[in-house]
Scaffold this motif. Structure first.
Motif, mmCIF file in Angstrom:
data_model
loop_
_atom_site.group_PDB
_atom_site.id
_atom_site.type_symbol
_atom_site.label_atom_id
_atom_site.label_comp_id
_atom_site.label_asym_id
_atom_site.label_seq_id
_atom_site.Cartn_x
_atom_site.Cartn_y
_atom_site.Cartn_z
ATOM 1 N N UNK A 199 0.795 -1.431 0.137
ATOM 2 C CA UNK A 199 0.182 0.009 0.082
ATOM 3 C C UNK A 199 1.070 1.278 0.067
ATOM 4 N N UNK A 200 0.249 2.264 -0.511
ATOM 5 C CA UNK A 200 1.145 3.665 -0.499
ATOM 6 C C UNK A 200 1.483 4.056 0.981
ATOM 7 N N UNK A 201 0.589 4.017 1.938
ATOM 8 C CA UNK A 201 0.894 4.374 3.101
ATOM 9 C C UNK A 201 2.232 3.739 3.621
ATOM 10 N N UNK A 202 2.546 2.238 3.343
ATOM 11 C CA UNK A 202 3.482 1.498 3.898
ATOM 12 C C UNK A 202 4.697 1.963 3.004
ATOM 13 N N UNK A 203 4.793 2.266 1.625
ATOM 14 C CA UNK A 203 5.795 2.867 0.979
ATOM 15 C C UNK A 203 6.094 4.227 1.517
ATOM 16 N N UNK A 204 5.125 5.245 1.732
ATOM 17 C CA UNK A 204 5.524 6.177 2.468
ATOM 18 C C UNK A 204 6.309 6.221 3.551
ATOM 19 N N UNK A 205 5.794 5.398 4.398
ATOM 20 C CA UNK A 205 6.727 5.087 5.858
ATOM 21 C C UNK A 205 8.038 4.690 5.775
ATOM 22 N N UNK A 206 8.119 3.479 4.719
ATOM 23 C CA UNK A 206 9.556 3.022 4.605
ATOM 24 C C UNK A 206 10.457 4.133 3.718
ATOM 25 N N UNK A 207 9.884 4.786 2.960
ATOM 26 C CA UNK A 207 10.821 5.741 2.189
ATOM 27 C C UNK A 207 11.341 7.012 3.289
ATOM 28 N N UNK A 208 10.337 7.386 4.001
ATOM 29 C CA UNK A 208 10.558 8.429 4.939
ATOM 30 C C UNK A 208 11.644 7.907 5.859
ATOM 31 N N UNK A 209 11.603 6.810 6.419
ATOM 32 C CA UNK A 209 12.749 6.153 7.094
ATOM 33 C C UNK A 209 14.021 5.679 6.430
ATOM 34 N N UNK A 210 14.055 6.131 5.159
ATOM 35 C CA UNK A 210 15.463 5.851 4.449
ATOM 36 C C UNK A 210 15.462 4.451 4.014
ATOM 37 N N UNK A 211 14.529 3.649 3.932
ATOM 38 C CA UNK A 211 14.666 2.486 3.390
ATOM 39 C C UNK A 211 14.399 1.963 2.043
ATOM 40 N N UNK A 212 13.971 3.218 1.160
ATOM 41 C CA UNK A 212 13.927 3.093 -0.403
ATOM 42 C C UNK A 212 15.301 2.690 -0.939
ATOM 43 N N UNK A 213 15.277 1.441 -1.569
ATOM 44 C CA UNK A 213 16.702 1.070 -2.179
ATOM 45 C C UNK A 213 16.572 1.132 -3.434
ATOM 46 N N UNK A 214 17.477 0.756 -4.213
ATOM 47 C CA UNK A 214 17.646 0.302 -5.616
ATOM 48 C C UNK A 214 18.396 -0.851 -6.067
ATOM 49 N N UNK A 215 17.885 -1.448 -7.316
ATOM 50 C CA UNK A 215 18.714 -2.657 -7.831
ATOM 51 C C UNK A 215 18.660 -2.738 -9.342
ATOM 52 N N UNK A 216 19.725 -3.004 -9.661
ATOM 53 C CA UNK A 216 19.909 -3.083 -11.490
ATOM 54 C C UNK A 216 19.225 -4.099 -11.804
ATOM 55 N N UNK A 217 18.457 -3.558 -12.788
ATOM 56 C CA UNK A 217 17.333 -4.548 -13.408
ATOM 57 C C UNK A 217 17.767 -4.859 -14.781
ATOM 58 N N UNK A 218 18.544 -4.056 -15.615
ATOM 59 C CA UNK A 218 18.926 -4.375 -16.913
ATOM 60 C C UNK A 218 20.138 -3.237 -17.428
ATOM 61 N N UNK A 219 20.723 -3.691 -18.412
ATOM 62 C CA UNK A 219 21.626 -2.886 -19.120
ATOM 63 C C UNK A 219 21.292 -2.894 -20.310
ATOM 64 N N UNK A 220 21.538 -1.482 -20.829
ATOM 65 C CA UNK A 220 21.136 -1.409 -22.514
ATOM 66 C C UNK A 220 22.353 -1.029 -22.950
#
Length: 980
Positions: free
Chosen positions: A343-364
């Motif tokens: 849910x958006x609320x969960x993503x907001x909370x995790x992002x505000x806590x600095x828990x939004x990460x990133x992962x390489x998905x493909x190379x062009x």
């Protein structure tokens, strides 16, 4: 005050509006060489529209001679007006942007009008100051923004002044109109890149081409130097046997090292499902990489327990690939492992806590015949994570979700919008701008070893050496030249930032990156693309510099120009100048907030060159005339601030602008403010009120349409202009009040001639398209309303703009209506019946009653062959049912209704020349035919009869060509052998 004799300008009377709008719409698809490629700016006016408006604002309408009793009749005025129209038609074509023959004709027409005006005012007490026939007045735009209007004023031969509160806008304008003329004809001084053919020293470098060449040379040096420093952060990818075993389509690349175009990343968040709460699950809006036919590719996540990898597949796209892990709109996703909704609320909370990460998905990567999509490589991910930026922008984004989504996800500052690798790259290029500047200064001195020969006139003893005078202080020597080169390289770095942020998405339909600003906002992007700055593709400094060079090669360099940072509410620059401007409208665009994205990088690159301009940490916002509720506390306070400030700014124009010229003001509409071909918004009425309260009368309202193709209409969609140009004159100090009745009388007396001029005279000048007439015709009506101090209602209260617009629109309808007295009785019957039944049948009794009321009979109208009557029913014939062998010279009963629909039949079936031949046999019916077509179009639009309206619109749109064809044949149509 001594009155100024000011002939009406062309823009106060008539325009070839359809030609202007067609050119403006076409310009949207032009990129190479367009000044917009210097730097992004939001809602920039088309050059074609700006150029046409300025020209029409500067030249006298030929009808003014008749008004002064010079003996010029109406037809002669229309012939002269058509010549001016032809200049505009030529001016607005993109191919003629720098055509000196076309521009020369336009400039001469401007000078001729100016000499006429000066002659009329030769006895004015301020004649020496205001009316020098040898010197055109200067131009000023107090809301310069993207600079289209000041640029076109300069192109038309005027000294051009531009001002804006926003330093990013100021820099764009300096780069377009102030800097190029200062170095016109300058030879490049930088060393040519190795391996290139050496330029001849004797080569001519007209305009800013020499400066543009040096921007190219130092831009090349910057790229090479940057690669030495940070090239290791952008590795190639080697195609291994293991990769080929998994993907046989890669066999042709076995053993090769391919250049990476972009790395595609997915943002991640911990799964909300307790069983997988330790797993970073991807938030992906689409797994599709390429949707081009025959080159389809997509990401396929492969789940193994509580782990997953991204694999790349080619071929037919499965339906679930298009959805990614997204569930509907907004921040709604699905857990890849458990199918648990995130849910958006969960993503907001995790992002505000600095828990939004990133992962390489493909190379062009770049292949032999297009893009090659590859699975992620851990080594590439590790390389990206090694980047350690020494600096990042700290300016905060506003907490305004309408324009800015990232702060809701923990990305508070502009620096948070970039990956570490992107920050390293942008800071490296920013710093190299200053290094390139120092090189350019040294190279300039070496190429010009005798600065004393260039010492400026009037310099006092001990004053700064011309070679040391910086650009910001008006210099034109070595230091200023290095500054100038640095300005354009700084703009190129800004363009890099637009392609290098985590808000850049990948376009599967075009196989390339998008930009950060796909629209006038910074929305959240979940799966983003990180470009390779050294791939010779979008996002490469070389590509950015190339766009700047093309634009710089096309800017005019003939006239002095000056750009100043100034608040429009307090400026005094407009004094005695021609003014045209495009102010911000209400709350459409948050210019200051959005431009901070560029300002933080521009400041790092160019602060040493313009220390005063970049003295603040962010763009000034307190006085920005935008109604932003979050900034002012409420919507009501924001509106009050906007209207008070805008009225004050426009009042400055009313009191300062040159009295011989009208002021033109662009008013930009939102989509929601347009309805069925007319503007019906509180904002529009309020803006008109502000202009009038500021001391202006409004003489014209011209819709500038930039969204449509030539000769098409958008019924049922948004058919109205994207902006309207208000033509304003300072209201006379002795303007009195009039009654409502007198206002209505003046409308009846003055509107018909104004409307007749707009829709085109007997010479066949281009008329205003029916879709635009309703808006354009408001102009002459508002001129009557606003030239008085007030229009008083019966109870003595002042009439507001809203009520005035109702009466003006009623006058327009009365003029176009067949009941106006300009049409025969049969036509009045047909128009009334069409209004009620269209092409459908109706009862004979009603038809008989209507016919008697109009002074005709059903039998008489049937005799004219325009209706069918029988069995107690009556219906109008459609144009396709009219007789193909009809000849107006032998027809004994020819209502205008019949002539109009026969013209439509001939146009639709045989083309403009055939329609012209038909018109040549009934020239006296030309004006009523056209007037009826306008009326019927308006009626069809109101009833949403799109197909019916189209034929009337096409008749009007083709009218000039039809009239020209009728003149060509003359009376030839009466000769034997011609078929009708």
């Amino acid at each position: 005050m001594h009155p100024v004799k000011s002939p009406k300008k062309l823009i106060e009377v008539a325009l070839p509006l359809d030609d202007i709008n067609a050119a403006a719409a076409r310009e949207k698809s032009i990129r190479h060489g367009h000044p917009s490629t210097l730097h992004l700016w939001w809602a920039r006016r088309p050059l074609a529209a700006a150029r046409a408006v300025l020209f029409a604002q500067l030249v006298n309408d030929p009808g003014y001679q008749r008004e002064l009793g010079y003996g010029v009749n109406k037809q002669e005025a229309e012939i002269k007006r058509e010549k001016l129209f032809q200049i505009i038609r030529d001016l607005v074509q993109w191919e003629n942007t720098n055509n000196e023959e076309v521009l020369g004709r336009a400039r001469e027409a401007i000078r001729e009008s100016w000499r006429e005006t000066c002659h009329l005012n030769r006895h004015h007490p301020q004649a020496a100051e205001l009316f020098n026939p040898d010197q055109l007045p200067a131009f000023h735009d107090p809301f310069a923004g993207g600079g289209a209007i000041p640029l076109e004023a300069q192109r038309l031969g005027l000294e051009s002044y531009a001002s804006d509160l926003n330093p990013v806008a100021v820099m764009i304008n300096k780069a377009m109109i102030e800097i190029p003329p200062r170095f016109a004809g300058q030879r490049p001084v930088g060393p040519e890149p190795e391996g290139e053919k050496q330029q001849s020293f004797e080569q001519d470098w007209p305009g800013a081409t020499g400066l543009a060449e040096d921007v190219r040379r130092y831009g090349y040096w910057m790229r090479e130097e940057a690669f030495k420093r940070i090239g290791h952060l952008y590795p190639k990818v080697k195609i291994t046997p293991e990769m080929v075993a998994e993907r046989p389509d890669l066999k042709a690349y076995l053993g090769e090292e391919l250049t990476v175009i972009a790395w595609l990343w997915a943002r991640t968040v911990k799964s909300p499902n307790p069983a997988f709460s330790h797993v970073d699950v991807p938030l992906v809006s689409s797994f599709v990489l390429s949707s081009k036919k025959g080159k389809e590719a997509y990401v396929q996540p492969v789940v193994d327990g509580d782990r997953y990898v991204f694999g790349i597949r080619v071929g037919t796209l499965p339906d679930d690939a298009k959805q990614g892990t997204k569930l509907g709109r907004g921040a709604n996703f699905n857990c890849l492992f458990s199918n648990t909704p995130i849910q958006p609320k969960y993503i907001y909370e995790q992002a505000q806590a600095g828990n939004l990460g990133q992962r390489l998905m493909a190379i062009v990567a770049e292949g032999k015949s297009g893009r090659v999509y590859l699975s992620p490589d851990i080594r590439h991910e590790d390389t990206a994570n090694q980047a350690q930026p020494e600096w990042k922008p700290t300016a905060l984004m506003p907490e305004n979700p309408r324009w800015f989504s990232p702060p809701m996800y923990g990305m508070k500052s502009y620096g948070d919008l970039f990956t570490p690798r992107q920050l390293v790259a942008l800071t490296t290029f920013s710093d190299l701008v200053q290094e390139a500047r120092e090189k350019a200064i040294a190279d300039y001195r070496a190429a010009n070893p005798n600065p004393s020969t260039r010492r400026g006139v009037g310099l006092d003893e001990g004053s700064l050496d011309p070679d040391d005078m910086p650009l910001a202080q008006g210099g034109s020597g070595a230091t200023a030249y290095g500054d100038a080169v640095a300005v354009y390289l700084g703009l190129a770095n800004d363009k890099l930032s637009d392609y290098n942020s985590t808000l850049v998405a990948w376009s599967p339909t075009r196989d390339q990156l998008k930009t950060t600003f796909g629209r006038q906002a910074l929305p959240m992007v979940w799966d983003f693309s990180e470009t390779n700055l050294f791939a010779s593709a979008a996002g490469d400094i070389e590509v950015s510099v190339r766009g700047i060079i093309r634009a710089l090669n096309n800017v005019p360099c003939g006239s002095f120009s000056k750009v100043i940072q100034f608040d429009a509410q307090t400026q005094e620059i407009s004094q005695g100048k021609v003014v045209s401007t495009d102010p911000p409208y209400y709350d459409n665009i948050g210019y200051a907030d959005l431009s901070d994205f560029f300002y933080v990088w521009m400041r790092r690159s160019l602060r040493r060159i313009y220390p005063d301009l970049f003295g603040t940490m962010a763009v000034p916002k307190e006085q920005e005339l935008v109604a932003t509720p979050y900034r002012h506390g409420s919507k009501e306070k924001a509106e009050t601030f906007f209207m008070k400030g805008m009225t004050q700014a426009i009042h400055k124009l009313a009191t300062q602008a040159h009295p011989a010229f009208p002021v033109t003001i662009y008013y930009a509409f939102k989509q929601s403010e347009t309805k069925e071909g007319s503007t019906t918004s509180t904002g529009w009425v309020t803006f008109l009120e502000a202009v009038i309260q500021a001391g202006f009368s409004i003489d014209g309202t011209w819709p500038m349409r930039t969204e449509r193709e030539v000769r098409t209409i958008g019924l049922g969609t948004n058919a109205l202009a994207s902006s309207i140009v208000l033509v304003c004159r300072k209201r006379l100090p002795n303007a009195g009040t009039i009654s409502r009745r007198d206002f209505q009388r003046q409308l009846r007396e003055e509107m018909p001639e104004a409307l007749e001029t707009m829709i085109g005279g007997e010479t066949g000048q281009t008329p205003i398209a029916p879709v635009d007439l309703a808006q354009a015709a408001i102009g002459p009506g508002m001129a009557i309303y606003s030239r008085h101090e007030a229009v008083l209602n019966q109870d003595g209260s002042p009439m507001g703009v809203h009520d005035a617009l109702i009466l003006i629109n009623r006058a327009i309808t009365d003029y176009l209506s067949p009941d106006s007295g300009n049409f025969d009785a049969d036509t009045q019957f047909c128009a009334g019946w069409f209004d009620q039944y269209g092409w459908n049948t109706g009862p004979f009794g009603e038809a008989d009653t209507l016919a008697r009321a109009k002074g005709t009979s059903v039998d008489g109208v049937r005799e004219a062959n325009v209706i069918e009557s029988g069995g107690g029913k009556v219906s109008l014939l459609k144009w396709g049912e009219y007789a193909a062998d009809w000849d107006p010279l032998t027809d004994k009963r020819t209502p205008i209704w019949e002539a109009c629909h026969q013209m439509i039949r001939r146009l639709q079936q045989d083309g403009e020349t055939a329609a012209g031949l038909l018109l040549a046999r009934m020239p006296e019916k030309g004006e009523p035919i056209r007037q009826l077509a306008y009326h019927l179009y308006t009626l069809c639009e109101r009833k949403k009869w799109a197909e019916e309206a189209r034929s009337y619109n096409e008749l009007i749109a083709s009218w000039s060509a039809i009239v020209a064809a009728s003149h060509d044949v003359g009376h030839v149509g009466t000769q034997a052998g011609l078929e009708f």
